[in-house]
Design an enzyme around this catalytic site. Structure first.
Site, PDB file in Angstrom:
ATOM      1  N   TYR A 148       0.813  -1.218   0.000  1.00 52.31           N
ATOM      2  CA  TYR A 148       0.000   0.000   0.000  1.00 52.31           C
ATOM      3  C   TYR A 148       0.845   1.266   0.000  1.00 52.31           C
ATOM      4  CZ  TYR A 148      -3.778  -3.210   1.365  1.00 52.31           C
ATOM      5  OH  TYR A 148      -4.679  -4.242   1.411  1.00 52.31           O
ATOM      6  N   LYS A 197       3.768 -15.446   2.716  1.00 48.34           N
ATOM      7  CA  LYS A 197       3.675 -16.226   1.477  1.00 48.34           C
ATOM      8  C   LYS A 197       5.109 -16.546   1.065  1.00 48.34           C
ATOM      9  CE  LYS A 197       1.150 -17.931  -1.870  1.00 48.34           C
ATOM     10  NZ  LYS A 197       0.294 -19.104  -1.641  1.00 48.34           N
ATOM     11  N   ASP A 229      -2.630 -18.331   2.574  1.00 49.00           N
ATOM     12  CA  ASP A 229      -3.823 -19.013   2.044  1.00 49.00           C
ATOM     13  C   ASP A 229      -4.332 -20.038   3.055  1.00 49.00           C
ATOM     14  OD1 ASP A 229      -1.334 -20.053   1.475  1.00 49.00           O
ATOM     15  OD2 ASP A 229      -1.841 -20.843  -0.497  1.00 49.00           O
ATOM     16  N   ASP A 253      -4.710  -6.625   6.409  1.00 46.45           N
ATOM     17  CA  ASP A 253      -5.931  -5.903   6.052  1.00 46.45           C
ATOM     18  C   ASP A 253      -7.060  -6.908   5.810  1.00 46.45           C
ATOM     19  OD1 ASP A 253      -7.684  -3.969   5.256  1.00 46.45           O
ATOM     20  OD2 ASP A 253      -6.735  -3.591   3.310  1.00 46.45           O
ATOM     21  N   ASP A 257     -10.296  -8.392   8.699  1.00 46.15           N
ATOM     22  CA  ASP A 257     -11.739  -8.312   8.430  1.00 46.15           C
ATOM     23  C   ASP A 257     -12.379  -9.701   8.477  1.00 46.15           C
ATOM     24  OD1 ASP A 257     -11.738  -5.612   8.282  1.00 46.15           O
ATOM     25  OD2 ASP A 257     -12.719  -5.484   6.325  1.00 46.15           O
TER      26      ASP A 257
END
Ligand code: NAD
Length: 363
Positions: A148, A197, A229, A253, A257
């Site tokens: 980001y 990852k 994952d 992020d 959620d």
């Protein structure tokens, strides 16, 4: 002499002032019990600051926040379809205030606890077997680096539109986030899972290398790693296995959620953003809920739990924080609910009544 802490208070917009008032009430009750005091300074930010000063964040507001031991915040923003704040250019809108203060205060670690309360199990969308086990995890998300914040551009290459986003982390950024996660684990069940990852990304491999070296300094904390994952699946399959999840910005992020969703209730979820001192900005995970603002029906518990996180992580008042957390559990056990978490057989209460009921259980 009793210790006095300076607390900046951003009430903000919408339900912000209502929910912060209740958290301040609870803080006053618990500080009285444990013999410390809190000195509050009001700070304008978001829409209310636009109305007063024409900008969502003034230099004075930043200075007041910097002069505080911690900042407690409600929420900022309004209804994007109807509020005049959203006719301003993006850098002048309420949300720019929040991004601005995070940057000014160097808040690089975002903490999002996800807890399933016994009394709210029916709101959990997971299967009954999983919900019955309950869960209590904390996601520590790196907040100021990664994808980001990397260089981004779109170019036309040989007639083909191509977009580039850059994911970069240096060891300093990783090490300071890892230390936060391990320090927090020491205050909890002493387990850290690094989510990455590393089978594909170089940045993830650096996260593993640096985090492993940080872990060596915390022999009492169990440390493991998990691919993102798999972590996304495990949060739904068996969230009880997690204590602290440490991860980079974008993975955090998304996973925070997901972890919020499985509790079934936005009005119950606190959050904190910390820098490399003990300073932090504490706020509920939800927004300013303009649809219910001013009606005295918002759930103040997420803000009260944010205040409890402030006691624990910025003021080192763990006993006071434990007392607030226990009072919240007790009020749920006693059957009191605001409208958002109401179920049949419970007693429906208003925002200020919920604050009073929690205060009674703190004293
Ligand atoms: P929201 O979280 O404000 O509301 C989503 C839904 O959840 C609404 O139905 C609302 O009534 C409900 N809700 C939220 N908090 C609640 C509480 N404490 N008690 C009971 N119900 C609650 O999200 P939104 O509608 O997408 O955004 C509204 C405004 O909030 C926007 O301006 C957005 O930018 C802003 N926002 C601010 C923050 C922040 O201050 N950190 C975070 C998210 C959104």
């Amino acid at each position: 002499m009793s210790k006095t802490y300076k607390i900046g208070v951003i009430r903000g917009d919408g339900i912000g002032p209502e929910i912060v008032n209740e958290a301040v009430k609870v803080l006053d009750a618990v500080s009285g019990k444990y013999g410390f005091s809190l000195e509050y300074t009001d700070i304008d930010m978001g829409g209310c600051s636009i109305d007063k000063y024409g900008v969502p964040l003034t230099e004075e507001a930043v200075e007041a926040a910097k002069a505080s031991d911690a900042v407690l915040m409600g929420s900022i923003g309004g209804d994007a379809k109807t509020s005049p704040w959203y006719r301003l250019e993006p850098s002048k809108r309420p949300e720019a205030g929040l991004l601005g203060i995070r940057k000014e205060l160097n808040l690089f670690a975002n903490l999002r606890p996800s807890v399933l309360y016994d009394e709210l199990k029916s709101a959990c969308p997971l299967c009954a077997l999983t919900a019955d086990k309950g869960f209590d995890m904390m996601i520590v998300r790196e907040l100021t680096g990664g994808l980001y914040f990397g260089e981004r551009y779109t170019k036309n290459s040989h007639g083909m539109e191509t977009a580039v986003d850059t994911l970069s982390y240096n060891e300093f950024e990783i090490r300071r986030a890892a230390h936060k996660a391990f320090d927090i684990a020491l205050k909890r069940r002493k387990k850290v899972t690094l989510v990455d990852k590393a089978n594909v990304l170089d940045s993830s491999r650096l996260w593993r290398k640096i985090t492993e070296s940080v872990a060596a300094g915390y022999p009492d904390v169990e440390y493991d790693t998990m691919l993102v994952d798999n972590a996304a699946m495990q949060i739904v399959k068996d969230p009880a296995q997690f204590d602290v999840l440490l991860t980079e910005n974008m993975f955090g992020d998304i996973l925070s959620d997901e972890a919020a969703m499985i509790t079934g209730s936005i009005g119950m979820l606190p959050s904190a953003s910390l820098n490399d001192t003990s300073f932090g900005l504490y706020e509920p995970s939800g927004g300013s809920a303009p649809d219910i603002a001013g009606k005295n029906i918002a759930n103040p518990i997420a803000t009260i739990l944010s205040a409890s996180m402030m006691l624990r992580f910025s003021l080192d008042q763990d006993e006071a924080a434990d007392t607030v957390d226990a009072a919240v559990k007790q009020v749920l056990r006693d059957g009191y609910r605001t409208g958002d978490i109401y179920s049949e057989g419970c007693t429906k209460v208003k925002t200020d009544e919920m604050g009073d009921l929690i205060c009674e259980r703190v004293i």
